[in-house]
Enzyme design. Structure first.
Site, PDB file in Angstrom:
ATOM      1  N   ASN A  56      -1.250  15.592  -7.153  1.00 46.87           N
ATOM      2  CA  ASN A  56      -1.148  14.465  -6.214  1.00 46.87           C
ATOM      3  C   ASN A  56       0.145  14.645  -5.431  1.00 46.87           C
ATOM      4  O   ASN A  56       0.913  15.592  -5.670  1.00 46.87           O
ATOM      5  CB  ASN A  56      -1.178  13.132  -6.980  1.00 46.87           C
ATOM      6  N   LYS A  57       0.400  13.757  -4.496  1.00 44.16           N
ATOM      7  CA  LYS A  57       1.577  13.855  -3.635  1.00 44.16           C
ATOM      8  C   LYS A  57       2.838  14.154  -4.434  1.00 44.16           C
ATOM      9  O   LYS A  57       3.055  13.584  -5.503  1.00 44.16           O
ATOM     10  CB  LYS A  57       1.728  12.528  -2.868  1.00 44.16           C
TER      11      LYS A  57
ATOM     12  N   ARG B  85      -6.314  22.387   4.989  1.00 48.02           N
ATOM     13  CA  ARG B  85      -5.378  21.937   3.949  1.00 48.02           C
ATOM     14  C   ARG B  85      -5.949  22.400   2.601  1.00 48.02           C
ATOM     15  O   ARG B  85      -7.102  22.130   2.289  1.00 48.02           O
ATOM     16  CB  ARG B  85      -5.206  20.411   3.979  1.00 48.02           C
TER      17      ARG B  85
ATOM     18  N   ARG C 149      -5.568  11.920   6.728  1.00 48.53           N
ATOM     19  CA  ARG C 149      -5.037  12.550   5.518  1.00 48.53           C
ATOM     20  C   ARG C 149      -5.527  11.738   4.324  1.00 48.53           C
ATOM     21  O   ARG C 149      -6.165  10.701   4.489  1.00 48.53           O
ATOM     22  CB  ARG C 149      -3.502  12.695   5.532  1.00 48.53           C
TER      23      ARG C 149
ATOM     24  N   ASP D 207      -5.360  14.422  -5.603  1.00 48.91           N
ATOM     25  CA  ASP D 207      -5.907  15.381  -4.636  1.00 48.91           C
ATOM     26  C   ASP D 207      -6.829  16.388  -5.303  1.00 48.91           C
ATOM     27  O   ASP D 207      -7.752  16.907  -4.674  1.00 48.91           O
ATOM     28  CB  ASP D 207      -4.772  16.088  -3.896  1.00 48.91           C
TER      29      ASP D 207
HETATM   30  O1  MRU Z   1      -0.496  14.764   2.164  1.00 50.07           O
HETATM   31  P1  MRU Z   1      -1.413  13.576   2.043  1.00 50.07           P
HETATM   32  O2  MRU Z   1      -0.888  12.349   2.715  1.00 50.07           O
HETATM   33  O3  MRU Z   1      -2.830  13.917   2.434  1.00 50.07           O
HETATM   34  O4  MRU Z   1      -1.431  13.289   0.490  1.00 50.07           O
HETATM   35  C1  MRU Z   1      -2.211  12.226   0.015  1.00 50.07           C
HETATM   36  C2  MRU Z   1      -2.044  11.975  -1.421  1.00 50.07           C
HETATM   37  O5  MRU Z   1      -1.394  12.688  -2.139  1.00 50.07           O
HETATM   38  C3  MRU Z   1      -2.828  10.853  -1.989  1.00 50.07           C
HETATM   39  O6  MRU Z   1      -2.142  10.239  -3.025  1.00 50.07           O
HETATM   40  C4  MRU Z   1      -4.125  11.450  -2.533  1.00 50.07           C
HETATM   41  O7  MRU Z   1      -4.797  12.156  -1.520  1.00 50.07           O
HETATM   42  C5  MRU Z   1      -4.994  10.435  -3.065  1.00 50.07           C
HETATM   43  S1  MRU Z   1      -5.789   9.566  -1.750  1.00 50.07           S
HETATM   44  C6  MRU Z   1      -6.870   8.447  -2.292  1.00 50.07           C
END
Ligand code: MRU
Length: 370
Positions: free
Chosen positions: A270-271, A112, A66, A260
């Site tokens: 982002n998350k 995704r 991920r 993201d």
């Molecule tokens: O759902 P995930 O764990 O793939 O989400 C990841 C994130 O939101 C990270 O902060 C983002 O991908 C940046 S990674 C360098």
């Protein structure tokens, strides 16, 4: 698709600090893809081997791998796997060969939806397999080379992002707040937000990091905390709702997060929870810095309202792993990402340089650089 076919290799390291800095997130090894199983960290270090693009797609869906840049690398390697198996099945029949690659592209694209690095990598690979001047064997070899280059480029980009970002972290004893995991595990290695942290730490060991645990999948508590402790970087773990407390106390000097997808106007997906951090940072006059490779920037979208936001399973909110705490039958919302408006972003740090508002101009300028 199901992950039952992906092979497992367990290994335990008696002294995790002995390989500090060499976290192996994902690797191409003699025609297979080996990745650390991020679902099992930090309690177990298990590696999964993917031999087909379908196994690799499963590993993306179930979060074995991920993080936006790592998803780009995974997608590129998944296409290299697809080319190998298509070559074995279709031989020199270019129509059958390319039809298989079209299927793999669709399958990987559907895994995704939010991280832009994934479709970006698929498009880069498509530029190879759509070339009709190449025979299938040449296409397969070219795709393998490009997958390896995608990996190497991401590693190099993260190191440059780290250096560029470290320039923005002022003060003798900085305290950085992070959210989710934007570290070596979310990239080919080194990390984006944690790349900045690593580069600052190399210059100033007084650095301290507050790590948001990051509900619901706890990427902060499990993955960021694991990365930082094994490298001896001073850190404390907090729950997501404590960030405001520590900002108001004057403890946090900078917030640094990954991304993201970044749109042309500088909005940042982002998350989930990142938006809240940005609002708090703005309220308290704390720089809110986004670190990402340029492969996360989607100049085809004007703003964040157009970013597809992944909704994940309710079970991630009603409990964790086998434990359930919410009543049965409860209705749940579970967006995996949120969008931080450009107005809350102090700087976007990329390997091409640092973008500042107005982002329409600065991102376009960086886009023109190579
Ligand atoms: O759902 P995930 O764990 O793939 O989400 C990841 C994130 O939101 C990270 O902060 C983002 O991908 C940046 S990674 C360098």
């Amino acid at each position: 698709m199901g992950d039952r076919d992906a092979g497992e290799d367990r290994r335990t390291d008696p002294d995790p600090r002995s390989w500090a800095g060499s976290i192996r997130t994902i690797e191409w090894r003699d025609g297979v893809v080996v990745m650390i199983d991020q679902r099992r960290l930090p309690l177990e270090e298990v590696y999964v081997t993917c031999r087909t693009w379908q196994e690799l797609a499963d590993s993306i869906c179930n979060m074995t791998v991920r993080g936006a840049p790592a998803l780009g690398v995974a997608a590129a390697m998944g296409m290299a796997l697809a080319a190998r198996t298509a070559l074995a099945a279709a031989g020199s029949d270019p129509t059958r060969f390319r039809a298989s690659l079209q299927d793999a592209t669709k399958g990987l694209f559907a895994t995704r939806p939010t991280a832009y690095n994934l479709p970006w990598a698929l498009r880069e690979m498509e530029a190879v397999w759509k070339r009709d001047d190449l025979a299938p064997s040449e296409v397969a070899a070219g795709m393998e080379r490009l997958a390896l280059k995608t990996y190497e480029d991401d590693l190099a980009s993260c190191r440059t992002i780290g250096e560029n970002g470290a320039e923005l972290i002022r003060g003798e004893s900085p305290v950085i707040l992070t959210h989710c995991n934007a570290g070596a595990l979310a990239t080919a290695g080194y990390g984006t937000a944690l790349g900045v942290v690593r580069s600052v730490f190399a210059r100033n060991p007084r650095l301290h990091v507050l790590v948001d645990e990051t509900r619901p999948l706890l990427q902060g508590a499990r993955l960021t905390a694991w990365e930082l402790t094994r490298e001896g970087i001073s850190m404390e773990l907090i729950t997501d709702n404590m960030a405001g407390y520590f900002m108001r106390k004057g403890v946090i000097t900078h917030a640094v997060v990954g991304a993201d997808r970044i749109t042309a106007n500088g909005d940042v997906a982002n998350k989930v929870g990142t938006y809240g951090v940005s609002v708090l940072a703005r309220e308290h006059g704390i720089p809110f810095i986004v670190a990402a490779p340029f492969s996360t920037v989607d100049l085809s979208l004007h703003d964040g309202d157009d970013i597809p936001i992944e909704e994940r399973d309710a079970s991630e909110v009603t409990g964790y792993r086998s434990e359930r705490w919410a009543p049965y039958g409860v209705r749940v919302r579970n967006p995996a990402f949120d969008v931080t408006p450009a107005g809350n972003v102090s700087a976007i740090v990329t390997e091409r340089g640092v973008a500042r508002a107005p982002y329409e101009n600065s991102l376009r300028e960086l886009g023109a650089r190579r």
